[in-house]
Scaffold this motif. Structure first.
Motif, PDB file in Angstrom:
ATOM      1  N   THR A 340     -42.609  66.139  26.250  1.00  0.00           N
ATOM      2  CA  THR A 340     -41.890  65.998  27.667  1.00  0.00           C
ATOM      3  C   THR A 340     -40.577  65.668  27.319  1.00  0.00           C
ATOM      4  O   THR A 340     -39.490  66.364  28.117  1.00  0.00           O
ATOM      5  CB  THR A 340     -42.813  64.707  28.348  1.00  0.00           C
ATOM      6  N   ALA A 341     -40.301  64.926  26.504  1.00  0.00           N
ATOM      7  CA  ALA A 341     -38.688  64.429  26.185  1.00  0.00           C
ATOM      8  C   ALA A 341     -37.882  65.465  25.910  1.00  0.00           C
ATOM      9  O   ALA A 341     -36.501  65.618  25.786  1.00  0.00           O
ATOM     10  CB  ALA A 341     -38.450  63.347  25.134  1.00  0.00           C
ATOM     11  N   LEU A 342     -38.372  66.703  25.309  1.00  0.00           N
ATOM     12  CA  LEU A 342     -37.794  67.905  24.840  1.00  0.00           C
ATOM     13  C   LEU A 342     -37.104  68.357  26.109  1.00  0.00           C
ATOM     14  O   LEU A 342     -35.754  68.636  25.850  1.00  0.00           O
ATOM     15  CB  LEU A 342     -38.782  68.841  24.461  1.00  0.00           C
ATOM     16  N   PHE A 343     -37.290  68.425  27.292  1.00  0.00           N
ATOM     17  CA  PHE A 343     -36.631  68.769  28.356  1.00  0.00           C
ATOM     18  C   PHE A 343     -35.329  67.935  28.843  1.00  0.00           C
ATOM     19  O   PHE A 343     -34.537  68.490  29.440  1.00  0.00           O
ATOM     20  CB  PHE A 343     -37.635  69.081  29.694  1.00  0.00           C
ATOM     21  N   ASP A 344     -35.278  66.755  28.212  1.00  0.00           N
ATOM     22  CA  ASP A 344     -34.062  65.959  28.263  1.00  0.00           C
ATOM     23  C   ASP A 344     -32.843  66.622  27.715  1.00  0.00           C
ATOM     24  O   ASP A 344     -31.732  66.048  27.788  1.00  0.00           O
ATOM     25  CB  ASP A 344     -34.456  64.625  28.132  1.00  0.00           C
ATOM     26  N   VAL A 345     -33.074  67.560  26.931  1.00  0.00           N
ATOM     27  CA  VAL A 345     -31.985  68.116  26.042  1.00  0.00           C
ATOM     28  C   VAL A 345     -31.080  69.184  26.845  1.00  0.00           C
ATOM     29  O   VAL A 345     -30.054  69.605  26.509  1.00  0.00           O
ATOM     30  CB  VAL A 345     -32.021  68.632  24.783  1.00  0.00           C
ATOM     31  N   GLY A 346     -31.734  69.605  28.152  1.00  0.00           N
ATOM     32  CA  GLY A 346     -30.988  70.632  28.851  1.00  0.00           C
ATOM     33  C   GLY A 346     -31.214  70.574  30.415  1.00  0.00           C
ATOM     34  O   GLY A 346     -32.253  69.555  30.811  1.00  0.00           O
TER      35      GLY A 346
END
Length: 399
Positions: A340-346
């Motif tokens: 889920t946190a992966l999407f906080d990079v973009g």
């Protein structure tokens, strides 16, 4: 560096180029729902399916630590491939720990020839927990197998399938050729993740079974099989955690857009983005560490089964069951949070379907639904507070 660590590195390096090749079209395979028959065959051809066999059978005598590292690295490229070999490597492990016999040698020889073993244990039937609806019966024409199994992971790609059944009130396992008359393998798995594991229905209708292919459950013979099959799933999720870090780094390095309220002129230089990627890396590290700890316990259990007294065997198996349950409570939340946190990079570009970054959460969530961790947490708590042993096998059925 230890000798074991060197072997780990060498074995991973040996298969790395093929793993990379198989991983190049992972997203396309899932999008097209193209079952990985060719990929499984490629792994068979290079000896991956024999990697844990003794060298006299064409294997590499890979340790448990080496096997689970290989599975994690394969899952890093495609977790479907890692999971679908779950029953295959479990079958090899059980066979290697079985007492010497002519049947054992025959089975090892078949595996040495490249045979792949699938699974037919779980049912969607009216059978209650601890019982099965699938039956093996004696008829005038010999033994016959009848029943319907679901979650038959890997069986679409297998040459043999181990079928859990009841015979005269006893639990047995029948090893059946997947192309035998009366065996029907159905591609009807509809889960939103791990879509290509072949985890659908297998139907057995009056399948002839040779008596030599039947193994009876021996409760007095201690086994770490329950921990082994769970660790295959955890290795797959650990590999997903590594892939999340890979994809996060690749996305940020190629990103050209930023925000007016960002902390730097580029995503690569933005300390907040760097922090997110650092946290993803740490979550993957936690998963790696938990998997390594549990596989070390499995190595100790294996050593005891192969050469120790029953008291030590029981102690070591109890230790690996506990370690595996604990690892589940570390690996699953770490990787699911990272997915889920992966999407906080973009921004919105990260959710574009051609990137398929959502597959990491879908795949990890699907695997995490096996033996739900909430129940494992309670079992661990009961063990810590009351000394209750951790179950050595987990089963499902009607309440």
């Amino acid at each position: 560096m230890s000798e074991t660590a060197t072997i780990d590195r060498d074995l991973v390096q040996r298969f790395a180029s093929l793993f990379d090749e198989l991983g190049r079209d992972t997203v396309e395979r899932e999008r097209e729902r193209r079952l990985p028959y060719a990929e499984v065959e490629a792994l068979r051809e290079v000896g991956f399916t024999r990697v844990t066999l003794p060298r006299r059978y064409g294997g590499e005598e890979a340790t448990h630590g080496e096997l689970f590292e290989l599975l994690a690295e394969l899952a890093r490229r495609d977790p479907n491939l890692a999971q679908l070999f779950r029953s295959h490597f479990s079958y090899i492990d059980r066979t290697l720990h079985a007492p010497a016999s002519a049947d054992r040698e025959a089975r090892l020889a078949r595996l040495a020839d490249g045979a792949i073993v699938g699974n037919a244990s779980h049912e969607r039937s009216t059978a209650k927990v601890g019982s099965l609806a699938t039956r093996l019966t004696e008829t005038p024409g010999g033994l016959r197998l009848n029943g319907t199994k679901f979650y038959s992971t890997g069986t679409l790609f297998a040459d043999l399938v181990g079928v859990a059944a009841e015979q005269d009130g006893e639990f047995v396992s029948a090893l059946v050729e997947t192309d035998a008359a009366g065996v029907d393998r159905i591609d009807d798995w509809t889960g939103f993740g791990q879509r290509l594991t072949g985890s659908g229905t297998t139907v057995f209708t009056e399948v002839a079974v040779d008596a030599s292919a039947v193994t009876r459950r021996e409760p007095e013979r201690l086994s770490h099989g329950g921990a082994f099959v769970q660790l295959v799933l955890l290795a797959a999720v650990t590999g997903i955690g590594r892939a999340i870090v890979d994809d996060a780094g690749a996305f940020v390095r190629t990103r050209t857009r930023t925000y007016s309220h960002g902390a730097a002129s580029t995503a690569q230089a933005d300390p907040i983005v760097q922090e997110v990627v650092g946290e993803l890396s740490a979550k993957s590290f936690a998963a790696d560490a938990a998997l390594a700890a549990a596989t070390t316990a499995l190595e100790r259990s294996s050593a005891a089964i192969l050469g120790a007294g029953p008291d030590l065997v029981q102690e070591r198996i109890a230790a690996v069951e506990l370690a595996t349950a604990r690892a589940q409570l570390v690996i699953l939340p770490a990787v699911l949070d990272a997915a889920t946190a992966l999407f906080d990079v973009g921004g919105a570009s990260a959710v574009e379907t051609h990137r398929a970054l959502d597959r990491h959460w879908r795949n990890a969530r699907t695997i995490a639904s096996h033996n739900p961790s909430r129940f494992k947490a309670r079992a661990i708590g009961d063990h810590v507070v009351n000394g209750t042993p951790i179950a050595s096998w987990w089963s499902t059925g009607e309440a």
